[in-house]
Scaffold this motif. Structure first.
Motif, PDB file in Angstrom:
ATOM      1  N   LYS A  76       0.825  -1.203   0.000  1.00 37.06           N
ATOM      2  CA  LYS A  76       0.000   0.000   0.000  1.00 37.06           C
ATOM      3  C   LYS A  76       0.862   1.256   0.000  1.00 37.06           C
ATOM      4  CE  LYS A  76      -3.800   2.165   2.518  1.00 37.06           C
ATOM      5  NZ  LYS A  76      -4.692   2.057   3.710  1.00 37.06           N
ATOM      6  N   GLN A  77       1.925   1.257   0.800  1.00 38.59           N
ATOM      7  CA  GLN A  77       2.830   2.408   0.817  1.00 38.59           C
ATOM      8  C   GLN A  77       3.531   2.588  -0.518  1.00 38.59           C
ATOM      9  OE1 GLN A  77       5.474   1.889   4.126  1.00 38.59           O
ATOM     10  NE2 GLN A  77       3.874   2.168   5.674  1.00 38.59           N
ATOM     11  N   ILE A  78       3.907   1.492  -1.153  1.00 39.26           N
ATOM     12  CA  ILE A  78       4.561   1.579  -2.465  1.00 39.26           C
ATOM     13  C   ILE A  78       3.608   2.151  -3.500  1.00 39.26           C
ATOM     14  CG2 ILE A  78       5.530   0.202  -4.336  1.00 39.26           C
ATOM     15  CD1 ILE A  78       6.728  -1.633  -2.201  1.00 39.26           C
ATOM     16  N   ARG A  79       2.357   1.718  -3.468  1.00 39.73           N
ATOM     17  CA  ARG A  79       1.371   2.251  -4.418  1.00 39.73           C
ATOM     18  C   ARG A  79       1.139   3.738  -4.188  1.00 39.73           C
ATOM     19  NH1 ARG A  79      -1.380  -2.635  -3.306  1.00 39.73           N
ATOM     20  NH2 ARG A  79      -2.785  -1.496  -1.878  1.00 39.73           N
ATOM     21  N   ARG A  80       1.111   4.169  -2.921  1.00 37.03           N
ATOM     22  CA  ARG A  80       0.916   5.577  -2.628  1.00 37.03           C
ATOM     23  C   ARG A  80       2.096   6.407  -3.135  1.00 37.03           C
ATOM     24  NH1 ARG A  80       0.891   5.330   2.492  1.00 37.03           N
ATOM     25  NH2 ARG A  80      -1.322   4.893   2.775  1.00 37.03           N
ATOM     26  N   LEU A  81       3.308   5.886  -2.948  1.00 33.59           N
ATOM     27  CA  LEU A  81       4.477   6.614  -3.447  1.00 33.59           C
ATOM     28  C   LEU A  81       4.500   6.674  -4.959  1.00 33.59           C
ATOM     29  CD1 LEU A  81       7.224   5.270  -1.007  1.00 33.59           C
ATOM     30  CD2 LEU A  81       6.172   7.521  -0.993  1.00 33.59           C
ATOM     31  N   GLU A  82       4.127   5.596  -5.618  1.00 31.01           N
ATOM     32  CA  GLU A  82       4.095   5.611  -7.086  1.00 31.01           C
ATOM     33  C   GLU A  82       3.034   6.567  -7.603  1.00 31.01           C
ATOM     34  OE1 GLU A  82       3.490   1.579  -8.173  1.00 31.01           O
ATOM     35  OE2 GLU A  82       5.599   0.993  -7.922  1.00 31.01           O
ATOM     36  N   ARG A  83       1.922   6.667  -6.894  1.00 28.44           N
ATOM     37  CA  ARG A  83       0.860   7.568  -7.346  1.00 28.44           C
ATOM     38  C   ARG A  83       1.257   9.032  -7.192  1.00 28.44           C
ATOM     39  NH1 ARG A  83      -2.681   5.458  -4.570  1.00 28.44           N
ATOM     40  NH2 ARG A  83      -2.774   6.878  -2.783  1.00 28.44           N
ATOM     41  N   ASN A  84       2.019   9.336  -6.136  1.00 25.67           N
ATOM     42  CA  ASN A  84       2.441  10.714  -5.896  1.00 25.67           C
ATOM     43  C   ASN A  84       3.891  10.956  -6.297  1.00 25.67           C
ATOM     44  OD1 ASN A  84      -0.087  11.123  -4.732  1.00 25.67           O
ATOM     45  ND2 ASN A  84       0.634  10.534  -2.696  1.00 25.67           N
ATOM     46  N   ALA A  85       4.431  10.117  -7.175  1.00 25.46           N
ATOM     47  CA  ALA A  85       5.845  10.251  -7.530  1.00 25.46           C
ATOM     48  C   ALA A  85       6.107  11.533  -8.305  1.00 25.46           C
ATOM     49  CB  ALA A  85       6.296   9.043  -8.335  1.00 25.46           C
ATOM     50  N   ARG A  86       5.186  11.924  -9.179  1.00 27.28           N
ATOM     51  CA  ARG A  86       5.408  13.094 -10.019  1.00 27.28           C
ATOM     52  C   ARG A  86       4.891  14.375  -9.389  1.00 27.28           C
ATOM     53  NH1 ARG A  86       4.092  10.971 -16.205  1.00 27.28           N
ATOM     54  NH2 ARG A  86       5.604   9.264 -16.211  1.00 27.28           N
ATOM     55  N   GLN A  87       4.288  14.304  -8.234  1.00 29.41           N
ATOM     56  CA  GLN A  87       3.808  15.503  -7.559  1.00 29.41           C
ATOM     57  C   GLN A  87       4.942  16.087  -6.719  1.00 29.41           C
ATOM     58  OE1 GLN A  87       0.266  14.709  -5.356  1.00 29.41           O
ATOM     59  NE2 GLN A  87      -0.885  13.934  -7.109  1.00 29.41           N
ATOM     60  N   LEU A  88       5.373  17.283  -7.111  1.00 29.34           N
ATOM     61  CA  LEU A  88       6.460  17.929  -6.407  1.00 29.34           C
ATOM     62  C   LEU A  88       5.950  18.609  -5.140  1.00 29.34           C
ATOM     63  CD1 LEU A  88       8.295  19.538  -9.448  1.00 29.34           C
ATOM     64  CD2 LEU A  88       8.759  17.341  -8.354  1.00 29.34           C
ATOM     65  N   LYS A  89       6.850  18.805  -4.218  1.00 30.93           N
ATOM     66  CA  LYS A  89       6.492  19.483  -2.982  1.00 30.93           C
ATOM     67  C   LYS A  89       6.167  20.938  -3.278  1.00 30.93           C
ATOM     68  CE  LYS A  89       8.302  20.551   1.601  1.00 30.93           C
ATOM     69  NZ  LYS A  89       9.458  20.409   2.510  1.00 30.93           N
ATOM     70  N   PRO A  90       4.987  21.415  -2.885  1.00 29.04           N
ATOM     71  CA  PRO A  90       4.613  22.799  -3.231  1.00 29.04           C
ATOM     72  C   PRO A  90       5.458  23.815  -2.476  1.00 29.04           C
ATOM     73  CG  PRO A  90       2.988  21.821  -1.759  1.00 29.04           C
ATOM     74  CD  PRO A  90       3.924  20.713  -2.142  1.00 29.04           C
ATOM     75  N   ILE A  91       5.725  24.925  -3.157  1.00 26.96           N
ATOM     76  CA  ILE A  91       6.479  26.033  -2.579  1.00 26.96           C
ATOM     77  C   ILE A  91       5.501  27.182  -2.377  1.00 26.96           C
ATOM     78  CG2 ILE A  91       8.436  27.583  -2.852  1.00 26.96           C
ATOM     79  CD1 ILE A  91       9.657  25.546  -4.740  1.00 26.96           C
ATOM     80  N   GLU A  92       5.304  27.564  -1.131  1.00 23.54           N
ATOM     81  CA  GLU A  92       4.300  28.578  -0.826  1.00 23.54           C
ATOM     82  C   GLU A  92       4.642  29.923  -1.462  1.00 23.54           C
ATOM     83  OE1 GLU A  92       3.878  28.758   3.362  1.00 23.54           O
ATOM     84  OE2 GLU A  92       3.060  26.712   3.562  1.00 23.54           O
ATOM     85  N   GLU A  93       5.937  30.241  -1.591  1.00 23.40           N
ATOM     86  CA  GLU A  93       6.310  31.531  -2.167  1.00 23.40           C
ATOM     87  C   GLU A  93       6.008  31.604  -3.661  1.00 23.40           C
ATOM     88  OE1 GLU A  93       8.170  29.675  -0.339  1.00 23.40           O
ATOM     89  OE2 GLU A  93       8.528  30.793   1.519  1.00 23.40           O
ATOM     90  N   VAL A  94       5.935  30.455  -4.310  1.00 24.09           N
ATOM     91  CA  VAL A  94       5.712  30.436  -5.759  1.00 24.09           C
ATOM     92  C   VAL A  94       4.243  30.200  -6.093  1.00 24.09           C
ATOM     93  CG1 VAL A  94       6.437  29.311  -7.908  1.00 24.09           C
ATOM     94  CG2 VAL A  94       8.069  29.609  -6.061  1.00 24.09           C
TER      95      VAL A  94
END
Length: 207
Positions: A76-94
């Motif tokens: 389950k953790q592996i599937r969650r990481l694969e699903r969010n692999a391309r989502q970058l950490k948001p930068i509040e200043e940008v």
């Protein structure tokens, strides 16, 4: 006749002689010493340990279920990481504020379309500006090269004339950028001030 004190000293001397001549055997079981000679007293080393706990025998079916649950959790953790692999950490200043997104229709301007002649003129202007900046960059590089070459040539001539002057010339000037900072080396204590224990609260978001 011998007194009681004399008899006692004679008996102790005979005991010491016998104890020194007798041989004894020692059997050690878990650092517990058992001596055959009653006249010898020995102590074993102290071991700070608790007795081993008896392992509980578990049902193989229970162990299998535990392994299956652990395996499913990892999958389950592996599937969650694969699903969010391309989502970058948001930068509040940008990130664009939600207020500006809501006011997008109000802030948008309806400009007239640009004519082909205007587009051609802008393209020529961009090319002319690029050529100007290229020539400026080349002239700056050539000027720096001339300055460095002249400096090195002057140092070489100075070294031929005087080695001591050359060594003084290549030294780093510590006063070229003067900087001084004066202030108290220690903050004086405030009389009657009680320091309160501060609390640290981490409000950073977890992603």
């Amino acid at each position: 006749m011998m007194t009681g004190l004399g008899l006692l000293s004679a008996a102790l001397s005979r005991v010491s002689v016998v104890s020194s001549t007798l041989s004894f055997s020692v059997t050690s079981i878990r650092s517990i010493s058992l001596n055959t000679n009653p006249l010898l007293l020995r102590t074993s080393a102290c071991h700070f340990a608790e007795p081993l706990k008896k392992k509980k025998r578990l049902d193989p079916q229970v162990l299998k279920q535990r392994e299956e649950r652990k395996k499913k959790r990892l999958e389950k953790q592996i599937r969650r990481l694969e699903r969010n692999a391309r989502q970058l950490k948001p930068i509040e200043e940008v990130e664009t504020p939600l207020k500006l997104i809501d006011e997008r229709q109000i802030r948008s301007r309806n400009l007239p379309p640009v004519s082909p002649e205007e587009e051609e003129q802008r393209a020529l202007l961009f090319k002319e500006w690029a050529r100007y900046k290229r020539d400026q960059r080349i002239s700056d590089i050539q000027m720096i090269d001339r300055v460095v070459f002249s400096q090195q040539k002057a140092l070489d001539e100075l070294r031929i004339a005087s080695e001591s002057l050359y060594l003084e010339a290549i030294k780093i000037d510590q006063k070229l950028l003067p900087f001084e900072a004066t202030g108290p080396v220690r903050t004086p204590a405030i009389k009657g001030y009680s320091v309160a224990d501060g609390d640290y609260l981490d409000v950073s978001k977890k992603w």
